[in-house]
Scaffold this motif. Structure first.
Motif, mmCIF file in Angstrom:
data_model
loop_
_atom_site.group_PDB
_atom_site.id
_atom_site.type_symbol
_atom_site.label_atom_id
_atom_site.label_comp_id
_atom_site.label_asym_id
_atom_site.label_seq_id
_atom_site.Cartn_x
_atom_site.Cartn_y
_atom_site.Cartn_z
ATOM 1 N N ALA A 73 -55.018 -11.608 79.088
ATOM 2 C CA ALA A 73 -54.116 -12.515 80.835
ATOM 3 C C ALA A 73 -54.262 -11.859 81.373
ATOM 4 C CB ALA A 73 -52.637 -12.706 80.173
ATOM 5 N N LEU A 74 -54.556 -10.230 81.183
ATOM 6 C CA LEU A 74 -54.435 -9.486 82.537
ATOM 7 C C LEU A 74 -55.914 -8.977 83.019
ATOM 8 C CD1 LEU A 74 -50.868 -7.762 82.028
ATOM 9 C CD2 LEU A 74 -51.493 -9.178 83.233
ATOM 10 N N ASN A 147 -47.437 -21.221 79.762
ATOM 11 C CA ASN A 147 -45.865 -21.257 79.578
ATOM 12 C C ASN A 147 -45.211 -20.375 80.733
ATOM 13 O OD1 ASN A 147 -45.458 -18.850 79.152
ATOM 14 N ND2 ASN A 147 -44.917 -18.596 76.764
ATOM 15 N N GLU A 148 -43.926 -20.953 80.444
ATOM 16 C CA GLU A 148 -43.097 -20.271 82.121
ATOM 17 C C GLU A 148 -43.475 -19.068 82.100
ATOM 18 O OE1 GLU A 148 -38.624 -21.966 80.627
ATOM 19 O OE2 GLU A 148 -40.231 -23.328 81.936
ATOM 20 N N ASP A 149 -43.495 -18.607 80.857
ATOM 21 C CA ASP A 149 -43.665 -17.119 81.117
ATOM 22 C C ASP A 149 -45.256 -16.533 81.395
ATOM 23 O OD1 ASP A 149 -40.711 -17.042 80.639
ATOM 24 O OD2 ASP A 149 -40.720 -16.976 78.052
ATOM 25 N N SER A 150 -45.994 -17.709 81.315
ATOM 26 C CA SER A 150 -46.780 -16.730 81.620
ATOM 27 C C SER A 150 -47.298 -15.972 82.681
ATOM 28 C CB SER A 150 -47.981 -18.563 81.666
ATOM 29 O OG SER A 150 -49.581 -17.491 81.578
ATOM 30 N N LYS A 151 -48.113 -14.743 82.970
ATOM 31 C CA LYS A 151 -48.106 -14.152 83.656
ATOM 32 C C LYS A 151 -49.599 -13.706 83.366
ATOM 33 C CE LYS A 151 -48.006 -10.143 80.334
ATOM 34 N NZ LYS A 151 -47.848 -8.909 79.910
ATOM 35 N N SER A 152 -50.622 -14.620 83.948
ATOM 36 C CA SER A 152 -52.206 -14.933 82.459
ATOM 37 C C SER A 152 -52.938 -15.138 84.018
ATOM 38 C CB SER A 152 -52.166 -15.888 82.197
ATOM 39 O OG SER A 152 -53.883 -16.165 81.770
ATOM 40 N N GLY A 153 -53.972 -14.640 84.567
ATOM 41 C CA GLY A 153 -54.696 -15.236 85.520
ATOM 42 C C GLY A 153 -55.561 -16.558 85.149
ATOM 43 N N LEU A 155 -53.586 -18.833 84.323
ATOM 44 C CA LEU A 155 -52.425 -20.421 84.717
ATOM 45 C C LEU A 155 -52.780 -20.886 85.719
ATOM 46 C CD1 LEU A 155 -49.532 -20.136 83.732
ATOM 47 C CD2 LEU A 155 -49.134 -19.383 86.181
ATOM 48 N N GLY A 156 -53.425 -21.188 86.741
ATOM 49 C CA GLY A 156 -53.806 -21.636 87.656
ATOM 50 C C GLY A 156 -54.765 -23.140 86.814
ATOM 51 N N ARG A 159 -52.431 -26.042 84.772
ATOM 52 C CA ARG A 159 -52.032 -26.807 85.640
ATOM 53 C C ARG A 159 -52.009 -27.929 84.707
ATOM 54 N NH1 ARG A 159 -50.434 -23.373 90.100
ATOM 55 N NH2 ARG A 159 -49.555 -22.182 89.541
ATOM 56 N N ILE B 41 -52.150 -5.293 89.560
ATOM 57 C CA ILE B 41 -52.599 -5.992 88.637
ATOM 58 C C ILE B 41 -53.359 -7.390 88.900
ATOM 59 C CG2 ILE B 41 -52.381 -6.501 85.927
ATOM 60 C CD1 ILE B 41 -49.959 -4.768 86.038
ATOM 61 N N LEU B 42 -53.202 -8.127 89.409
ATOM 62 C CA LEU B 42 -53.473 -9.095 89.175
ATOM 63 C C LEU B 42 -54.105 -9.682 89.954
ATOM 64 C CD1 LEU B 42 -49.608 -11.572 88.420
ATOM 65 C CD2 LEU B 42 -51.800 -10.713 86.983
ATOM 66 N N GLY B 45 -56.409 -13.001 91.915
ATOM 67 C CA GLY B 45 -55.787 -13.790 91.136
ATOM 68 C C GLY B 45 -54.447 -14.407 91.364
ATOM 69 N N ALA B 46 -53.679 -13.440 91.657
ATOM 70 C CA ALA B 46 -52.473 -14.255 91.186
ATOM 71 C C ALA B 46 -51.610 -15.392 91.875
ATOM 72 C CB ALA B 46 -51.718 -12.406 92.387
ATOM 73 N N THR B 47 -51.099 -15.471 91.052
ATOM 74 C CA THR B 47 -50.339 -17.048 91.405
ATOM 75 C C THR B 47 -48.795 -16.350 91.637
ATOM 76 O OG1 THR B 47 -49.353 -17.535 89.359
ATOM 77 C CG2 THR B 47 -51.707 -18.437 90.075
ATOM 78 N N GLU B 49 -45.925 -18.099 90.796
ATOM 79 C CA GLU B 49 -45.091 -17.602 89.362
ATOM 80 C C GLU B 49 -45.937 -16.026 88.489
ATOM 81 O OE1 GLU B 49 -47.346 -20.120 90.283
ATOM 82 O OE2 GLU B 49 -46.884 -21.932 88.756
ATOM 83 N N SER B 50 -47.256 -16.144 88.170
ATOM 84 C CA SER B 50 -47.526 -15.479 87.051
ATOM 85 C C SER B 50 -47.260 -14.181 88.103
ATOM 86 C CB SER B 50 -48.637 -15.332 87.414
ATOM 87 O OG SER B 50 -49.774 -14.957 88.125
ATOM 88 N N LEU B 51 -46.957 -13.696 89.112
ATOM 89 C CA LEU B 51 -46.437 -12.497 89.309
ATOM 90 C C LEU B 51 -44.767 -12.194 89.560
ATOM 91 C CD1 LEU B 51 -47.600 -13.013 93.465
ATOM 92 C CD2 LEU B 51 -47.636 -10.928 91.761
ATOM 93 N N ASN B 53 -43.473 -13.359 87.034
ATOM 94 C CA ASN B 53 -43.311 -13.205 85.573
ATOM 95 C C ASN B 53 -43.716 -11.754 84.961
ATOM 96 O OD1 ASN B 53 -42.293 -16.221 84.585
ATOM 97 N ND2 ASN B 53 -44.678 -16.542 84.466
ATOM 98 N N LEU B 54 -44.136 -11.133 85.597
ATOM 99 C CA LEU B 54 -44.957 -9.836 85.291
ATOM 100 C C LEU B 54 -43.636 -8.901 86.028
ATOM 101 C CD1 LEU B 54 -46.990 -8.146 84.090
ATOM 102 C CD2 LEU B 54 -48.239 -8.348 86.502
#
Lengths: 534, 318
Positions: A73-74, A147-153, A155-156, A159, B41-42, B45-47, B49-51, B53-54
């Protein structure tokens, strides 16, 4: 003549000559292209029929840090991705010809409206911990990235998913909010590596279905891996010949070159265009460049003065000397851009869209028409924006000056460029690595609601076309829509694309079976598969 | 109590205070840099939400002061914490890196310090004659060339052309000592060339200064040979300034060699620190900063003690 041809075709098989060079040289010997091609494939097959199994494949790579992790994810730089390819696999991969091929998924099919997609998980394949892969693992992986806790690259790109479910042990099903004929292409993304239970327990565990398992992993220094005996591969695309893989992080360009020349590594990525030609002359190695989908850009926010005036944007577009930039910044290792984020390397690209030429008169004319007050237009740049960004900005300033456009360069530090300047300041330098298909490129950065809409391009008519093309299953109709979209960005968009950069890598002549792949560097980072050392 | 013991105690106490001050400065400095660890880190590619959350996961939403005292509490109990970026145990990661840095610094010092002293003495012996001029010219040239350039030149000749040594100095546990020394040969040569001039010139200057004294003239009139005078009469009296310079260079070999590390892909502390500063990984930056500060303070303390021991007037104060 025959001897010469045979020699040439062996050279192609060993990678010393490209297919195109071969055909043109064969033509010089009076052989037609068809005959030359046939000859080539017979030699190539003969050569490829005897790969050597065993040995250690050593890669010297730039783009690694001691801060990186094994959590897919990172991943955001080259080395974590290159390591990830060793131990993990996504559902599918994209082949050099742009088509898809199954990895964890054996086959897949979409409904007629492209809304529901079913993936059949390859039967009986195992994770490196011995666990059998089920559809549940695929489902949980996709959940972790969306999911809503996702910090994944990723995520976009997740959707558009409305719901996901499994159907038995081997079917993973995705239902979309809006139909998307390209969904399988999205799942090629390197973040979406299938992990046991989606990696919820320990995303860092490096347990996947890949051909290798990691032995040592020192982030930013060195990673070694050994081949799994129970790897499922063995088909033509997925053969692992090497016993061991070693990845060494060499962020310094000279160090990388020296390591290849002194035989400490077998392949390197990120060869600087400046030295690529010189390097290619060195014995025992060859430089391999391939036109890709990555491009360097100057991005203007179309909603911010003075860039909200299309005449000013056109003036800025006509004032770019694209050929000069390809020659001087990329040293010829690239192709000129056409102020849109796609090129001929994309499927369904319309190559009849006229190329915008460098035209100072038109630039001056549009500049005058824009009624700009003559105050400095500030372009922000940094060394890290793309290789050669500062020099490219300087060249651009010169040609703008010739058209009477008062462009001023503001140099920013590399550190913090992506958080403070890019996508924040109204006019800056940046780069895009390509996406597998046009839909993904446009949805990533040109849809009104896109997270990375770095030109602030918000047009309802454009969005509507994008969604229409996405659900359209007839390739001819899609191509037509994409063509309209491309022309629209070319005419009115805030993105100025001077050039598409090639991927420039170098490999030792010992490495056999190497195929260029426009998806990414080093055979889309799959160079450890299918190749072998003589 | 003996004055040296008092001095050491005082210096150590001061050193601990300095370490605190350094940790506050490093924390403030890293926090003030634009962008935080989540953004770094992101990257591109950061969004949003992901920011978010992290950030929540890494505990970046606490106020900075609270984060500092959390960290301090851990350190006082001997816990350096885990890296924000990859969740690895900091003490463990630093352990390996520190060992590598010390290994390289040690061997560079073993080669360069005796060589510098010897060349310094030689330069004094042949003052203003050609050996003196040659030594100065060569060492001043090598110190004037940027380290990366020296590295590239030696890499080209010794690794690519002659293939005597590897160009990549990566160590691993399965290597024998000899293999390790072979791997770090070129970096050691580069570092030696970089630190040689400073120490050599200081040795030369300090001894020449002593050579003006009356007791040297006496020794000369006694009929002692030049090298013997330098060795037994001049050198002991010139030790203090030389030790100071040697210690500064040793500290440099430990904390200042990031460029050499990058050029030879050597897994030392410098590259590790730079990577984590770039990513705003505050706990790691703090830990490395503390170690570097401690090295400086420690080596300076050694220099002071040596100058006291070698100076009878300081050794036996009235």
């Amino acid at each position: 003549m025959n001897e010469q041809l045979t020699k040439l075709s062996t050279q192609v098989a060993s990678g010393a000559l490209t297919r195109r060079e071969f055909i043109s040289r064969a033509a010089a010997l009076g052989v037609t292209a068809a005959v030359a091609n046939a000859m080539l494939s017979s030699t190539a097959q003969a050569e490829e029929a005897k790969p050597v199994v065993g040995g250690t494949f050593r890669m010297g790579l730039t783009g690694g840090e001691s801060t990186s992790t094994q959590d897919p994810a990172l991943w955001a730089s080259h080395v974590p991705l290159a390591i990830g390819r060793l131990w993990a696999e996504p559902l599918l991969r994209q082949l050099p010809n742009g088509e898809l091929s199954g990895l964890v998924a054996e086959s897949w099919e979409g409904s007629s409206d492209a809304k529901v997609w079913r993936f059949k998980i390859r039967e009986g394949i195992k994770f490196s911990n011995g666990q059998v892969v089920t559809a549940q693992d695929a489902l949980r992986t996709m959940e972790r990235h969306s999911n809503e806790d996702s910090k994944s690259g990723a995520l976009g790109i997740m959707r558009n998913i409305e719901s996901m479910r499994t159907d038995g042990d081997d079917i993973f099903e995705v239902t979309l909010k809006i139909g998307n004929a390209d969904l399988p292409y999205l799942l090629v993304d390197y973040h979406l590596m299938i992990q046991p239970d989606g990696g919820f327990d320990n995303p860092n565990a490096a347990i996947g279905t890949g051909a290798y398992v990691l032995e040592t992993d020192e982030p930013g220094v060195r990673t070694t891996a050994k081949r799994r005996d129970d790897y499922w591969g063995g088909t033509q695309e997925e053969v692992a010949h090497y016993d061991n893989i070693e990845i060494i992080v060499l962020n310094d360009a000279t160090a990388r070159t020296a390591a290849l020349q002194s035989g400490q590594v077998d392949v390197i990525n990120g060869v600087e265009p400046k030295i690529a030609k010189l390097m290619d002359r060195a014995p025992n190695l060859q430089v391999r460049n391939i036109a890709g989908r990555g491009h360097y850009v100057f991005i203007a926010h179309v909603d911010t003065t003075p860039f909200d005036n299309n005449d000013l944007r056109l003036a800025l577009k006509y004032a770019v000397n694209r050929q000069e930039m390809v020659d001087k910044i990329l040293q010829g290792y690239g192709t000129i851009g056409n102020d849109m984020p796609v090129n001929a390397a994309y499927p369904l690209f319309d190559d009849t869209i006229p190329q915008r030429e460098f035209n100072l008169e038109k630039a001056a004319e549009h500049y005058k028409k824009s009624g700009h007050d003559g105050s400095s237009i500030i372009l922000r740049t940094a060394d890290g924006a793309f290789p050669g960004a500062v020099d490219a900005a300087a060249l651009y300033q010169q040609s703008c000056q010739a058209a009477g456009i008062p462009l001023e360069i503001k140099r920013e530090p590399n550190d913090g460029y992506w958080s403070e300047v890019w996508n924040v300041q109204p006019f800056s330098c940046s780069y895009w690595s390509g996406r597998p298909v046009q839909d993904q490129m446009y949805s990533t950065a040109y849809l009104s609601t896109a997270d990375w809409n770095d030109t602030r391009w918000k047009r309802d008519d454009f969005d509507a076309m994008l969604l229409e093309a996405r659900a359209e299953l007839d390739p001819a109709k899609r191509k037509e829509i994409y063509s309209k979209m491309g022309r629209m960005i070319n005419e009115e968009g805030g993105v100025i694309v001077p050039m598409f950069n090639d991927y420039v890598d170098a490999i030792s002549s010992e490495v056999q079976g190497y195929n260029d792949d426009p998806n990414a560097s080093l055979m889309n980072w799959y160079a450890f598969k299918n190749t072998w050392k003589a | 109590m003996h004055p040296i013991v008092t001095l050491v105690a005082q210096r150590l106490a001061l050193g601990i205070l300095l370490l605190f001050a350094a940790s506050v400065l490093i924390f403030a400095g890293t926090t003030m840099l634009p962008g935080d660890v989540a953004q770094q880190i992101l990257g591109q590619g950061a969004t949003p939400e992901s920011l978010a959350n992290l950030r929540a996961e890494l505990g970046l939403n606490d106020p900075p002061v609270a984060r500092y005292f959390n960290w301090l509490g851990g350190v006082l109990q001997g816990d350096l914490g885990t890296a924000l970026t990859n969740g690895r145990d900091i003490a463990e990661s630093i352990g390996g890196r520190l060992k590598n840095t010390m290994f390289l610094a040690f061997w560079a010092a073993v080669v360069s310090v005796p060589l510098a002293l010897f060349l310094g003495l030689l330069a004094v012996r042949y003052k203003d004659k050609w050996p003196d001029k040659l030594i100065s010219a060569v060492t001043l040239t090598t110190i004037s060339i940027p380290e990366f350039m020296l590295g590239y030149i030696l890499m080209y000749w010794l690794a690519v052309k002659l293939r005597w040594f590897p160009s990549v100095a990566i160590l691993n546990d399965s290597m024998s000592l000899l293999e390790k020394l072979n791997a770090i040969a070129i970096p050691v040569i580069v570092l030696t060339l970089v630190v040689l001039a400073h120490m050599m010139r200081m040795t030369r200057a300090a001894i020449l200064n002593v050579m003006q004294s009356a007791y040297i003239e006496t020794a000369e009139l006694k009929g002692l040979g030049m090298l013997k005078i330098i060795r037994t009469h001049a050198f002991p009296n010139a030790v203090a300034p030389i030790v100071n310079v040697v210690m500064i260079n040793m500290a440099y070999l430990v904390v200042g060699v990031v460029v050499v590390e990058v050029v030879f892909a050597y897994p030392g502390m410098g590259q590790y620190l730079v990577d984590h500063v770039t990513k705003r990984d505050v706990p790691v930056v703090q830990a490395v900063g503390l170690i570097f500060a401690a090295v400086y303070i420690g080596l300076n303390l050694v220099a002071d003690i040596v100058s006291i021991i070698t100076n009878p007037r300081l050794r036996h104060p009235k």
